[in-house]
Design a protein around this motif. Sequence first.
Motif, PDB file in Angstrom:
ATOM      1  N   ALA A   1       0.868  -1.174   0.000  1.00 34.53           N
ATOM      2  CA  ALA A   1       0.000   0.000   0.000  1.00 34.53           C
ATOM      3  C   ALA A   1       0.903   1.223   0.000  1.00 34.53           C
ATOM      4  O   ALA A   1       0.547   2.283   0.513  1.00 34.53           O
ATOM      5  CB  ALA A   1      -0.944  -0.010   1.186  1.00 34.53           C
ATOM      6  N   SER A   2       2.127   0.997  -0.526  1.00 32.89           N
ATOM      7  CA  SER A   2       3.055   2.082  -0.809  1.00 32.89           C
ATOM      8  C   SER A   2       3.326   3.012   0.359  1.00 32.89           C
ATOM      9  O   SER A   2       3.813   2.592   1.400  1.00 32.89           O
ATOM     10  CB  SER A   2       2.540   2.842  -2.016  1.00 32.89           C
ATOM     11  OG  SER A   2       3.498   3.750  -2.444  1.00 32.89           O
ATOM     12  N   HIS A   3       2.943   4.284   0.204  1.00 37.65           N
ATOM     13  CA  HIS A   3       3.267   5.292   1.218  1.00 37.65           C
ATOM     14  C   HIS A   3       2.266   5.276   2.373  1.00 37.65           C
ATOM     15  O   HIS A   3       2.389   6.073   3.288  1.00 37.65           O
ATOM     16  CB  HIS A   3       3.267   6.677   0.572  1.00 37.65           C
ATOM     17  CG  HIS A   3       1.939   7.025  -0.022  1.00 37.65           C
ATOM     18  ND1 HIS A   3       1.485   6.437  -1.176  1.00 37.65           N
ATOM     19  CD2 HIS A   3       0.960   7.847   0.394  1.00 37.65           C
ATOM     20  CE1 HIS A   3       0.284   6.913  -1.450  1.00 37.65           C
ATOM     21  NE2 HIS A   3      -0.072   7.774  -0.515  1.00 37.65           N
ATOM     22  N   ASN A   4       1.267   4.390   2.337  1.00 42.38           N
ATOM     23  CA  ASN A   4       0.298   4.352   3.434  1.00 42.38           C
ATOM     24  C   ASN A   4       0.886   3.577   4.622  1.00 42.38           C
ATOM     25  O   ASN A   4       1.647   2.635   4.433  1.00 42.38           O
ATOM     26  CB  ASN A   4      -0.991   3.656   2.985  1.00 42.38           C
ATOM     27  CG  ASN A   4      -1.682   4.350   1.813  1.00 42.38           C
ATOM     28  OD1 ASN A   4      -1.096   5.200   1.168  1.00 42.38           O
ATOM     29  ND2 ASN A   4      -2.904   3.974   1.536  1.00 42.38           N
TER      30      ASN A   4
ATOM     31  N   SER B   1      12.996   7.195   0.767  1.00 42.67           N
ATOM     32  CA  SER B   1      12.045   6.573  -0.152  1.00 42.67           C
ATOM     33  C   SER B   1      10.822   6.138   0.644  1.00 42.67           C
ATOM     34  O   SER B   1      10.783   6.282   1.863  1.00 42.67           O
ATOM     35  CB  SER B   1      12.706   5.388  -0.855  1.00 42.67           C
ATOM     36  OG  SER B   1      11.868   4.910  -1.889  1.00 42.67           O
ATOM     37  N   ASP B   2       9.825   5.614  -0.046  1.00 40.98           N
ATOM     38  CA  ASP B   2       8.574   5.295   0.651  1.00 40.98           C
ATOM     39  C   ASP B   2       8.453   3.802   0.943  1.00 40.98           C
ATOM     40  O   ASP B   2       9.403   3.033   0.762  1.00 40.98           O
ATOM     41  CB  ASP B   2       7.366   5.777  -0.164  1.00 40.98           C
ATOM     42  CG  ASP B   2       7.162   4.980  -1.436  1.00 40.98           C
ATOM     43  OD1 ASP B   2       8.155   4.448  -1.967  1.00 40.98           O
ATOM     44  OD2 ASP B   2       6.012   4.869  -1.896  1.00 40.98           O
ATOM     45  N   GLY B   3       7.279   3.384   1.393  1.00 33.08           N
ATOM     46  CA  GLY B   3       7.030   1.998   1.796  1.00 33.08           C
ATOM     47  C   GLY B   3       7.531   0.990   0.788  1.00 33.08           C
ATOM     48  O   GLY B   3       8.239   0.045   1.135  1.00 33.08           O
TER      49      GLY B   3
HETATM   50 CO    CO Z   1       5.070   3.894  -3.451  1.00 33.69          CO
END
Ligand code: CO
Length: 543
Positions: A111-114, A276-278
């Motif tokens: 869920a990437s950046h969540n 960077s993100d998730g």
């Molecule tokens: Co992402």
Amino acid sequence: MNKSVPTTPYLDQKPGTSGLRKKVPVFQQPNYAENFIQSIFDSLEGYQGKCLVIGGDGRYYNREVIQKAIKMAAANGFGKVMVGKGGILSTPAASHIIRKYKAFGGIILSASHNPGGPTEDFGIKYNINNGGPAPEKITDAMYARSKTIDSYKIADFADVNLDRIGKDELPGGMILSVIDPVEDYAALMEELFDFGAIRNLISLGFRIAFDGMSAVTGPYAKEIFENRLGAPLGSVRNFMPLPDFGGHHPDPNPVHCKELFDEMMGDDAPDFGAASDGDGDRNLIIGRGIFVTPSDSLAILAANANLAPGYSGGLAGIARSMPTSGAADRVAEKRGIGMYETPTGWKFFGNLLDAGMATICGEESSGTGSSHVREKDGLWAVLLWLNILAVRGESVADIVTQHWQTYGRNYYSRHDYEGLDTDAANGLVDNLRSQLSTLPGKNFGSLTVEKADDFAYHDPIDKSVSEHQGVRVLFAGGSRVVFRLSGTGTSGATLRVYIERYEPDSTRHNIETQEALADLIAAAESIASIRERTGRDAPTVIT
Ligand code: CO
Ligand code: VG1
């Protein structure tokens, strides 16, 4: 051996900007993940005997869903699955693996950046054989299938060992290949960038600070920055992927990366800060004393990409999502190369990249990438910056200010209003749409509306049309405000307001961003009545 399990549909499995995202407890409902995975397979053709790549960002529930996906791939007739060790694959690494090993496609669990954790977010998305997110035609088919599904297929062998690299034949004959998640990706980065030059820069004392945000890029960043480029131990922080990202929100912006941000603005700041993100597809770039907005970063990377070996031949074209600032357009114009404006979400770049029309793509939401994969790529952006810094021998601040001098500055900010009542948010957008024909000619302070529309994209390759991609209010002189609702959230609605002003005069390039945009921010409020309609006095997050 293989079972067909009866099931009943869930009616909320509509993929958003980037796959299906829901709270973990939603995914834990009986057959919820299975229904969606079967709906993916039922929307595809010709995968019998072929290879499927599976991996995720390591968040809570990752391993459980990977086991399900492997057993379902076996029962549905895939010949092979390739899985990152420990179930780990960053989004860009998964894209690369699909391309490199000519897989049929891939399932990426993220869920990437969540945020992650037992009550936070989980997600599933499908990428096609070019390594990129499935186009709308396929995601629409998945959603349609999920509403009528009545059974799914699953093999009933025991859970496989995800922690041992190697190949195994599973009962029923499907091959399981557990691979090192980092190796192929790191090798690709070495092909694209001058690691010797970056190593040299670092050996001369150039200090970098990379924040892995306890998410998937930690192991990649450790290997690349510390092992291969010689950055001192400790240059990569929060490098252990944790199922709940240490309780943090793995979105690499100055708000959620506050510690790094403050350090970069401080007296003893390193030369270069990044995060960077998730799932590893976003990037944050901060120089000593200067935050580089993602839209500027896209333009600067495009203008200087030829300094890296992988792009020494120049760029075929640049593509950006519609809400992303026009800074990159000015680079494309000067270079005489193509410029493409797409809806939000990486899936719209795939055709342009495949057709060789664009080489570099980017989004204002901290996503930049190129034709090397079909996803945005956080570490790629960081490495391209480092390669440019190594060749130019100047600071981030110098490079940014020179860029503004040459091209002008696009002041830019995004205001997010999160967790809004869904009806109120929809009402706000409906109201904006109803004003489209009456807005042109209206004045807001010294601003005059030149044009207002609801962005629609006509894909130049497959001729598909995507409508209602954001309401744009364009003012005389090139300033604009864009409104759209997020398609990645999992609770309520999020309104995003994108604000941009172009300033050619270099004596006016040092104004604080919110101040430079103040009249546009006020105009956005008068046009959309955000306060009245949402009950909010201020945005939740300003980037
Ligand atoms: Co992402
Ligand atoms: C957001 C961003 C968009 C990005 C998408 C996926 O979508 O605005 O630019 O492509 O997230 O990024 P939305 O619909 O919430 O505005 V990631 O790193 O979360 O996969």
